[in-house]
Write a protein that holds these residues in place. Sequence first.
Motif, PDB file in Angstrom:
ATOM      1  N   GLY A 165      -4.767  -2.665  -2.174  1.00  0.00           N
ATOM      2  CA  GLY A 165      -4.174  -1.349  -1.940  1.00  0.00           C
ATOM      3  C   GLY A 165      -3.208  -1.011  -3.054  1.00  0.00           C
ATOM      4  N   GLU A 166      -2.456   0.076  -2.839  1.00  0.00           N
ATOM      5  CA  GLU A 166      -1.546   0.503  -3.902  1.00  0.00           C
ATOM      6  C   GLU A 166      -0.142  -0.059  -3.719  1.00  0.00           C
ATOM      7  OE1 GLU A 166      -0.138   4.879  -2.654  1.00  0.00           O
ATOM      8  OE2 GLU A 166      -2.287   4.804  -3.044  1.00  0.00           O
ATOM      9  N   ALA A 167       0.511   0.311  -2.620  1.00  0.00           N
ATOM     10  CA  ALA A 167       1.911  -0.085  -2.460  1.00  0.00           C
ATOM     11  C   ALA A 167       2.261  -0.162  -0.980  1.00  0.00           C
ATOM     12  CB  ALA A 167       2.819   0.935  -3.137  1.00  0.00           C
ATOM     13  N   PRO A 168       3.222  -0.992  -0.638  1.00  0.00           N
ATOM     14  CA  PRO A 168       3.663  -1.054   0.759  1.00  0.00           C
ATOM     15  C   PRO A 168       4.229   0.293   1.205  1.00  0.00           C
ATOM     16  CG  PRO A 168       4.641  -2.832  -0.555  1.00  0.00           C
ATOM     17  CD  PRO A 168       3.972  -1.895  -1.509  1.00  0.00           C
ATOM     18  N   GLY A 169       4.103   0.570   2.484  1.00  0.00           N
ATOM     19  CA  GLY A 169       4.732   1.752   3.074  1.00  0.00           C
ATOM     20  C   GLY A 169       5.890   1.313   3.946  1.00  0.00           C
ATOM     21  N   GLU A 185       5.248  -1.769   6.167  1.00  0.00           N
ATOM     22  CA  GLU A 185       5.040  -2.994   5.372  1.00  0.00           C
ATOM     23  C   GLU A 185       6.374  -3.520   4.827  1.00  0.00           C
ATOM     24  OE1 GLU A 185       3.108  -0.210   5.019  1.00  0.00           O
ATOM     25  OE2 GLU A 185       1.309  -1.022   5.964  1.00  0.00           O
ATOM     26  N   PRO A 232       1.399  -6.831   3.863  1.00  0.00           N
ATOM     27  CA  PRO A 232       0.636  -5.642   3.470  1.00  0.00           C
ATOM     28  C   PRO A 232      -0.243  -5.096   4.601  1.00  0.00           C
ATOM     29  CG  PRO A 232      -0.324  -7.612   2.463  1.00  0.00           C
ATOM     30  CD  PRO A 232       0.926  -8.054   3.175  1.00  0.00           C
ATOM     31  N   PHE A 233      -0.421  -3.810   4.587  1.00  0.00           N
ATOM     32  CA  PHE A 233      -1.346  -3.126   5.500  1.00  0.00           C
ATOM     33  C   PHE A 233      -1.128  -3.498   6.977  1.00  0.00           C
ATOM     34  CE2 PHE A 233      -3.668  -2.314   1.543  1.00  0.00           C
ATOM     35  CZ  PHE A 233      -4.008  -0.983   1.730  1.00  0.00           C
ATOM     36  N   ASN A 275      -1.580  -5.787  -2.557  1.00  0.00           N
ATOM     37  CA  ASN A 275      -1.276  -4.487  -3.142  1.00  0.00           C
ATOM     38  C   ASN A 275      -0.955  -4.674  -4.613  1.00  0.00           C
ATOM     39  OD1 ASN A 275      -1.232  -2.426  -1.048  1.00  0.00           O
ATOM     40  ND2 ASN A 275       0.475  -3.583  -0.156  1.00  0.00           N
ATOM     41  N   HIS A 279      -9.089   5.184   0.381  1.00  0.00           N
ATOM     42  CA  HIS A 279      -7.982   4.494   1.049  1.00  0.00           C
ATOM     43  C   HIS A 279      -8.061   4.793   2.553  1.00  0.00           C
ATOM     44  CE1 HIS A 279      -3.904   3.314   2.101  1.00  0.00           C
ATOM     45  NE2 HIS A 279      -3.815   2.730   0.922  1.00  0.00           N
TER      46      HIS A 279
HETATM   47  N1  URA Z   1      -1.053   1.473   1.830  1.00  0.00           N
HETATM   48  C1  URA Z   1      -1.251   0.567   0.852  1.00  0.00           C
HETATM   49  O1  URA Z   1      -1.843   0.866  -0.184  1.00  0.00           O
HETATM   50  N2  URA Z   1      -0.810  -0.654   1.062  1.00  0.00           N
HETATM   51  C2  URA Z   1      -0.200  -1.039   2.178  1.00  0.00           C
HETATM   52  O2  URA Z   1       0.160  -2.203   2.286  1.00  0.00           O
HETATM   53  C3  URA Z   1      -0.024  -0.078   3.177  1.00  0.00           C
HETATM   54  C4  URA Z   1      -0.450   1.165   2.991  1.00  0.00           C
END
Ligand code: URA
Length: 303
Positions: A140-144, A147, A153-154, A180, A261
């Motif tokens: 994925g891209e980045a924690p939200g 997270e 992650p996710f 991520n 995504h």
């Molecule tokens: N979206 C992401 O790309 N990564 C995460 O960990 C959560 C949401």
Amino acid sequence: MMNPVSALIDALESLKNQGQRTIALSAENLTFLKNGPKGTDRENNQNIHDGHVWKEIFGIQKGKQSASMLDFEGEKPMKLNDFSCKLMPVSQKIFTNKREHWEDLRQRVLNSEDLKKHVHPGKQLVFGVGNLDAKIFFCGEAPGADEEVQGIPFVGRAGQLLTKIIVAMGLSREEVYIGNIMNWRPEMDTPTGNRPPTQEEMQFCLPHLVEQLEIVRPEAIVALGATAVSGLLGYDKSRKMSSVRGKWHEFCGVPLMITFHPSYLLRNGTNKMKRIVWEDMLNVMEKVAMPISEKQRKYFLEN
Ligand code: URA
């Protein structure tokens, strides 16, 4: 007579060809490898590069072929698919197994002051989770928001949907690897909402993801969404998700499938859209030689 460095390379190549990924070295031999041969084989311009010891032992995949176990690169930075990869300070340890290497990397990331300074107060850095022998590596891209609270992650809404997709594939989160590009939730002035990471932020964090890939050595990577794709393959203004999605690409020599995504699916959850993503997953399952039932082949075909 064969010179000692060539003989050593041959011996290591032979072990590598037999499937061995790591070797145990005494401190004395490690010192010899780091200092001894350095600059001694001018004829072949071979040189063992200090600070990349584990990389030399593990080898690294560049482009299509995997490089030799000992990678004589002089003082040049490692190049990965034309993406100049700034390596984090690497451990001088020789790891005897994947778990040890992964735990060392995890600690280096989670304890890095350079990374910790970006974390919102009271929140956490996020490192990858899952099976270190996974065939499939979701990126994925980045924690939200969720997270960065849990440090996993996710795990938010998009993550729950990703988990459902993984289960539909006949797997569990524990059987795949989930990471991520970014290790922190991109900073915002407002307490709510997310922003995509910048290209610079992703390039800063990318080496940590690459090292996780080197440890896991999956058979396929699934890039989730356009931002993850830009992080992995570099920003390209002319790249359109509609033309790259559902096709095989490559990252560090590993087949890379690009799909939407899960958060995009949450916003556009029509059966048609679910089927598109599902077909990408069927493609991935085929690539890693997973069994696919007739039932699985038909998911989301009926309205
Ligand atoms: N979206 C992401 O790309 N990564 C995460 O960990 C959560 C949401």
